[in-house]
Design a protein around this motif. Structure first.
Motif, PDB file in Angstrom:
ATOM      1  N   THR A 268      -1.778  22.022  -0.951  1.00  0.00           N
ATOM      2  CA  THR A 268      -1.924  23.442  -1.303  1.00  0.00           C
ATOM      3  C   THR A 268      -1.048  24.342  -0.454  1.00  0.00           C
ATOM      4  N   GLY A 269      -0.443  23.801   0.583  1.00  0.00           N
ATOM      5  CA  GLY A 269       0.459  24.586   1.413  1.00  0.00           C
ATOM      6  C   GLY A 269       1.874  24.665   0.874  1.00  0.00           C
ATOM      7  N   TYR A 270       2.116  23.963  -0.226  1.00  0.00           N
ATOM      8  CA  TYR A 270       3.446  23.900  -0.807  1.00  0.00           C
ATOM      9  C   TYR A 270       3.466  24.577  -2.170  1.00  0.00           C
ATOM     10  N   ASP A 271       4.563  25.287  -2.440  1.00  0.00           N
ATOM     11  CA  ASP A 271       4.642  26.117  -3.629  1.00  0.00           C
ATOM     12  C   ASP A 271       5.430  25.481  -4.772  1.00  0.00           C
ATOM     13  N   ASP A 272       6.445  24.717  -4.438  1.00  0.00           N
ATOM     14  CA  ASP A 272       7.328  24.152  -5.451  1.00  0.00           C
ATOM     15  C   ASP A 272       7.391  22.642  -5.297  1.00  0.00           C
ATOM     16  N   TRP A 273       7.365  21.945  -6.430  1.00  0.00           N
ATOM     17  CA  TRP A 273       7.278  20.490  -6.446  1.00  0.00           C
ATOM     18  C   TRP A 273       8.314  19.893  -7.387  1.00  0.00           C
ATOM     19  N   GLY A 274       8.782  18.705  -7.025  1.00  0.00           N
ATOM     20  CA  GLY A 274       9.595  17.930  -7.935  1.00  0.00           C
ATOM     21  C   GLY A 274       8.728  17.158  -8.908  1.00  0.00           C
ATOM     22  N   GLN A 275       9.370  16.403  -9.787  1.00  0.00           N
ATOM     23  CA  GLN A 275       8.645  15.668 -10.828  1.00  0.00           C
ATOM     24  C   GLN A 275       8.147  14.318 -10.333  1.00  0.00           C
ATOM     25  N   GLY A 276       8.640  13.883  -9.190  1.00  0.00           N
ATOM     26  CA  GLY A 276       8.195  12.628  -8.610  1.00  0.00           C
ATOM     27  C   GLY A 276       9.095  11.455  -8.946  1.00  0.00           C
ATOM     28  N   THR A 277       9.075  10.445  -8.084  1.00  0.00           N
ATOM     29  CA  THR A 277       9.804   9.202  -8.322  1.00  0.00           C
ATOM     30  C   THR A 277       8.908   8.039  -7.929  1.00  0.00           C
ATOM     31  N   GLN A 278       8.879   7.020  -8.775  1.00  0.00           N
ATOM     32  CA  GLN A 278       7.966   5.888  -8.568  1.00  0.00           C
ATOM     33  C   GLN A 278       8.532   4.921  -7.537  1.00  0.00           C
ATOM     34  N   VAL A 279       7.703   4.540  -6.592  1.00  0.00           N
ATOM     35  CA  VAL A 279       8.023   3.493  -5.626  1.00  0.00           C
ATOM     36  C   VAL A 279       6.981   2.389  -5.788  1.00  0.00           C
ATOM     37  N   THR A 280       7.445   1.180  -6.043  1.00  0.00           N
ATOM     38  CA  THR A 280       6.553   0.046  -6.193  1.00  0.00           C
ATOM     39  C   THR A 280       6.972  -1.036  -5.210  1.00  0.00           C
ATOM     40  N   VAL A 281       6.026  -1.473  -4.390  1.00  0.00           N
ATOM     41  CA  VAL A 281       6.289  -2.499  -3.387  1.00  0.00           C
ATOM     42  C   VAL A 281       5.489  -3.741  -3.761  1.00  0.00           C
ATOM     43  N   SER A 282       6.181  -4.827  -4.018  1.00  0.00           N
ATOM     44  CA  SER A 282       5.520  -6.066  -4.411  1.00  0.00           C
ATOM     45  C   SER A 282       5.249  -6.941  -3.180  1.00  0.00           C
ATOM     46  N   SER A 283       4.171  -7.684  -3.273  1.00  0.00           N
ATOM     47  CA  SER A 283       3.793  -8.535  -2.130  1.00  0.00           C
ATOM     48  C   SER A 283       4.435  -9.901  -2.223  1.00  0.00           C
TER      49      SER A 283
ATOM     50  N   GLU B 206       0.813  -1.230   0.000  1.00  0.00           N
ATOM     51  CA  GLU B 206       0.000   0.000   0.000  1.00  0.00           C
ATOM     52  C   GLU B 206       0.846   1.281   0.000  1.00  0.00           C
ATOM     53  N   ASP B 207       2.159   1.147   0.130  1.00  0.00           N
ATOM     54  CA  ASP B 207       3.050   2.305  -0.005  1.00  0.00           C
ATOM     55  C   ASP B 207       3.355   2.613  -1.472  1.00  0.00           C
ATOM     56  N   THR B 208       2.925   1.756  -2.371  1.00  0.00           N
ATOM     57  CA  THR B 208       3.170   1.965  -3.793  1.00  0.00           C
ATOM     58  C   THR B 208       2.521   3.255  -4.268  1.00  0.00           C
ATOM     59  N   ALA B 209       3.323   4.133  -4.863  1.00  0.00           N
ATOM     60  CA  ALA B 209       2.841   5.439  -5.313  1.00  0.00           C
ATOM     61  C   ALA B 209       3.986   6.178  -5.981  1.00  0.00           C
ATOM     62  N   ILE B 210       3.657   7.302  -6.584  1.00  0.00           N
ATOM     63  CA  ILE B 210       4.679   8.261  -6.992  1.00  0.00           C
ATOM     64  C   ILE B 210       4.927   9.165  -5.788  1.00  0.00           C
ATOM     65  N   TYR B 211       6.182   9.327  -5.434  1.00  0.00           N
ATOM     66  CA  TYR B 211       6.549  10.147  -4.289  1.00  0.00           C
ATOM     67  C   TYR B 211       7.120  11.480  -4.772  1.00  0.00           C
ATOM     68  N   TYR B 212       6.612  12.550  -4.181  1.00  0.00           N
ATOM     69  CA  TYR B 212       7.012  13.903  -4.550  1.00  0.00           C
ATOM     70  C   TYR B 212       7.607  14.627  -3.345  1.00  0.00           C
ATOM     71  N   CYS B 213       8.662  15.389  -3.576  1.00  0.00           N
ATOM     72  CA  CYS B 213       9.079  16.313  -2.534  1.00  0.00           C
ATOM     73  C   CYS B 213       8.584  17.701  -2.899  1.00  0.00           C
ATOM     74  N   ALA B 214       8.435  18.534  -1.883  1.00  0.00           N
ATOM     75  CA  ALA B 214       7.868  19.859  -2.082  1.00  0.00           C
ATOM     76  C   ALA B 214       8.456  20.832  -1.070  1.00  0.00           C
ATOM     77  N   ALA B 215       8.438  22.105  -1.437  1.00  0.00           N
ATOM     78  CA  ALA B 215       8.990  23.159  -0.589  1.00  0.00           C
ATOM     79  C   ALA B 215       7.914  24.168  -0.235  1.00  0.00           C
ATOM     80  N   SER B 216       7.960  24.639   0.994  1.00  0.00           N
ATOM     81  CA  SER B 216       6.974  25.601   1.469  1.00  0.00           C
ATOM     82  C   SER B 216       7.646  26.673   2.325  1.00  0.00           C
TER      83      SER B 216
END
Length: 122
Positions: free
Chosen positions: A107-122, A89-99
């Motif tokens: 909506t509290g964050y102004d700048d975002w990265g492009q994201g990195t995929q995390v996939t966790v297999s069962s 259930e942690d599988t997602a695209i992960y983004y960092c952001a600056a505020s």
């Protein structure tokens, strides 16, 4: 404005670990509160963790508390997310952001990265 680039995502088995990094451009990185968010397919972007400007204060979503650790190195303009005991259930695209303020919603964050995929297999 700050430019953010995430790295460190990948495919891991349940119970494994990954360490995400987010490199920021510019010389004002230490002025920003930094956060990690994630977004799974068909779901809204979800708060994961937040760290204060000095790194002395952190906040986590209940779903990751005790498993994930956010940290930052202001000398390297980088924020990290250490993820242990990963679950499918942690599988997602992960983004960092600056505020400019402490915030736990996207909506509290102004700048975002492009994201990195995390996939966790069962």
């Amino acid at each position: 404005q700050v430019q953010l680039v995430e790295s460190g995502g990948g495919l891991v088995q349940a119970g494994g670990s990954l360490r995400l990094s987010c490199a920021a451009s510019g010389r004002t990185f230490s002025r920003y509160v930094m956060g990690w968010f994630r977004q799974a397919p068909g779901k809204e972007r979800q708060f994961v963790a937040q760290i204060s400007r000095s790194g002395g204060s952190t906040l986590y979503a209940d779903s990751v508390k005790g498993r994930f650790t956010i940290s930052r190195d202001n000398a390297k303009n980088t924020v990290y997310l250490q993820m242990n005991s990963l679950k499918p259930e942690d599988t997602a695209i992960y983004y960092c952001a600056a505020s400019n303020n402490l915030a736990s919603i996207p909506t509290g964050y102004d700048d975002w990265g492009q994201g990195t995929q995390v996939t966790v297999s069962s």
